[in-house]
Design a protein around this motif. Structure first.
Motif, PDB file in Angstrom:
ATOM      1  N   TYR A   3      39.957  41.251  28.007  1.00 22.83           N
ATOM      2  CA  TYR A   3      41.049  42.129  27.204  1.00 22.83           C
ATOM      3  C   TYR A   3      41.485  41.251  26.145  1.00 22.83           C
ATOM      4  CZ  TYR A   3      44.793  39.622  29.798  1.00 22.83           C
ATOM      5  OH  TYR A   3      45.410  38.898  30.388  1.00 22.83           O
ATOM      6  N   ILE A   4      42.281  41.866  25.208  1.00 24.55           N
ATOM      7  CA  ILE A   4      42.674  41.262  23.673  1.00 24.55           C
ATOM      8  C   ILE A   4      44.308  41.686  23.906  1.00 24.55           C
ATOM      9  CG2 ILE A   4      42.790  41.165  21.198  1.00 24.55           C
ATOM     10  CD1 ILE A   4      39.889  41.834  21.516  1.00 24.55           C
ATOM     11  N   ASP A   5      45.064  40.651  23.800  1.00 24.23           N
ATOM     12  CA  ASP A   5      46.695  40.797  23.249  1.00 24.23           C
ATOM     13  C   ASP A   5      46.719  40.959  21.946  1.00 24.23           C
ATOM     14  OD1 ASP A   5      49.232  40.736  23.355  1.00 24.23           O
ATOM     15  OD2 ASP A   5      49.626  39.130  24.454  1.00 24.23           O
ATOM     16  N   THR A   6      46.975  42.233  21.689  1.00 23.82           N
ATOM     17  CA  THR A   6      47.311  42.495  20.257  1.00 23.82           C
ATOM     18  C   THR A   6      48.864  42.198  19.527  1.00 23.82           C
ATOM     19  OG1 THR A   6      48.013  45.015  20.481  1.00 23.82           O
ATOM     20  CG2 THR A   6      45.466  44.266  20.120  1.00 23.82           C
ATOM     21  N   THR A  32      40.731  37.084  25.985  1.00 24.47           N
ATOM     22  CA  THR A  32      39.765  36.308  25.010  1.00 24.47           C
ATOM     23  C   THR A  32      40.406  36.269  23.437  1.00 24.47           C
ATOM     24  OG1 THR A  32      38.689  38.720  24.356  1.00 24.47           O
ATOM     25  CG2 THR A  32      37.833  37.525  26.235  1.00 24.47           C
ATOM     26  N   LYS A  33      41.290  36.876  23.252  1.00 28.87           N
ATOM     27  CA  LYS A  33      41.936  36.690  21.885  1.00 28.87           C
ATOM     28  C   LYS A  33      43.603  37.260  21.961  1.00 28.87           C
ATOM     29  CE  LYS A  33      37.690  38.014  19.640  1.00 28.87           C
ATOM     30  NZ  LYS A  33      37.125  36.433  19.461  1.00 28.87           N
ATOM     31  N   ILE A  34      44.367  36.528  21.183  1.00 26.57           N
ATOM     32  CA  ILE A  34      45.717  37.023  21.036  1.00 26.57           C
ATOM     33  C   ILE A  34      45.921  36.975  19.397  1.00 26.57           C
ATOM     34  CG2 ILE A  34      48.154  35.955  21.399  1.00 26.57           C
ATOM     35  CD1 ILE A  34      47.037  34.526  23.899  1.00 26.57           C
ATOM     36  N   TYR A  57      40.556  32.155  18.634  1.00 27.32           N
ATOM     37  CA  TYR A  57      41.537  32.374  19.758  1.00 27.32           C
ATOM     38  C   TYR A  57      42.680  33.364  19.429  1.00 27.32           C
ATOM     39  CZ  TYR A  57      43.183  33.188  24.602  1.00 27.32           C
ATOM     40  OH  TYR A  57      43.717  33.626  25.448  1.00 27.32           O
ATOM     41  N   ALA A  58      43.525  32.467  18.711  1.00 24.63           N
ATOM     42  CA  ALA A  58      44.718  33.081  18.190  1.00 24.63           C
ATOM     43  C   ALA A  58      44.629  33.315  16.744  1.00 24.63           C
ATOM     44  CB  ALA A  58      45.985  32.130  18.362  1.00 24.63           C
ATOM     45  N   SER A 226      50.538  36.579  28.007  1.00 28.89           N
ATOM     46  CA  SER A 226      49.330  37.136  27.622  1.00 28.89           C
ATOM     47  C   SER A 226      48.644  37.694  28.948  1.00 28.89           C
ATOM     48  CB  SER A 226      48.316  36.677  26.563  1.00 28.89           C
ATOM     49  OG  SER A 226      49.014  36.642  25.598  1.00 28.89           O
ATOM     50  N   ALA A 227      48.877  36.640  29.956  1.00 31.54           N
ATOM     51  CA  ALA A 227      48.115  36.812  31.302  1.00 31.54           C
ATOM     52  C   ALA A 227      48.630  38.233  31.947  1.00 31.54           C
ATOM     53  CB  ALA A 227      48.373  35.470  32.205  1.00 31.54           C
TER      54      ALA A 227
END
Length: 263
Positions: A3-6, A32-34, A57-58, A226-227
């Motif tokens: 998943y992605i934390d937007t 997988t991305k922040i 990644y970020a 994010s986890a």
């Protein structure tokens, strides 16, 4: 599941002592991305530093948060725009944010907020970068501004959506925008588990933490990370009656559509 934390303030001082461990836990949980938003001039620098520390990644977003809009907003925006322009040369910024309107605590700088927000909306039109929009106690004013540019805007996220069905429908009228769903979904008194399936298609949602704030149940009261999005995914899957894999797959596709990030 990936998943992605937007929306995560990874550059905040709350993460300063254990940033690498926070990122490692996120990776292990499947994040997988922040996406990392700036809120003022100093954070534009700290956001870029954090994103350069974790390349691919970020991802940085640059803008002036409404609660940071003061009498000197024109000068501040001018300097943020300089930073934005320099990053555009290296294709290193993915959105204008965190921007918007916030009249929850005070309307002291109401006119300044309105003008600063509209200026940054124009940046989005000019740069073709999507908007990361914060809105609290100001949806009518925010919608009024967005409508003026709707046909020219590339899209964006209405961050931290907590509204009712009527408010959701109003925001969904902007075709290229999605709703950011975070920890509030899991709160005991939240109406979102009913509102979202009733009026919001899954292809109009992205996942977010707003970390270090707004930790979901059962982590409420702790520093958000994010986890912890895994708890939001579980609640969304229950609300929509689909698998957690479906939630992750669809929200990742939505991020790719709005931000142009390869997943």
């Amino acid at each position: 599941m990936n998943y992605i934390d937007t929306h995560c303030h990874l550059d905040g001082e709350e993460f300063r002592e254990d940033l690498d461990a926070v990122v490692q836990r996120a990776r292990e949980a499947g994040c997988t991305k922040i996406l990392v938003p700036a809120i003022d001039l100093p954070s534009c620098q700290s956001v870029m530093e954090v994103c350069n520390r974790y390349p691919d990644y970020a991802y940085p977003m640059l803008g002036l948060h409404p609660e940071e809009v003061k009498a000197d907003w024109r000068e501040v925006l001018s300097r943020i725009k300089e930073t934005l322009n320099s990053q555009l040369l290296t294709f290193n910024c993915i959105a204008i944010g965190e921007v918007g309107l916030d009249f929850y605590w005070s309307r002291e700088f109401e006119q300044e907020q309105l003008e600063a927000f509209e200026e940054q909306v124009r940046w989005s039109v000019e740069t073709r970068l999507p908007l990361m929009i914060h809105c609290r106690k100001a949806q009518n004013e925010m919608v009024s501004i967005i409508k003026r540019y709707a046909k020219d805007l590339p899209g964006g996220v209405f961050h931290c959506f907590t509204g009712n069905e009527t408010e959701a429908r109003q925001l969904l009228e902007f075709d290229n925008f999605v709703l950011g769903i975070g920890g509030v979904l899991t709160f005991k008194k939240s109406h979102l588990p009913k509102v979202l399936p009733a009026v919001v298609p899954l292809d109009r949602i992205v996942l977010e933490t707003d970390a270090p704030y707004m930790a979901p149940v059962p982590m409420r009261g702790k520093r958000n990370e994010s986890a912890f999005i895994r708890h939001i995914i579980t609640r969304l899957a229950e609300a929509y009656g689909v698998s957690e894999e479906k939630i992750c797959r669809q929200t990742n596709e939505n991020v790719q559509k709005v931000f142009g990030i390869q997943i």
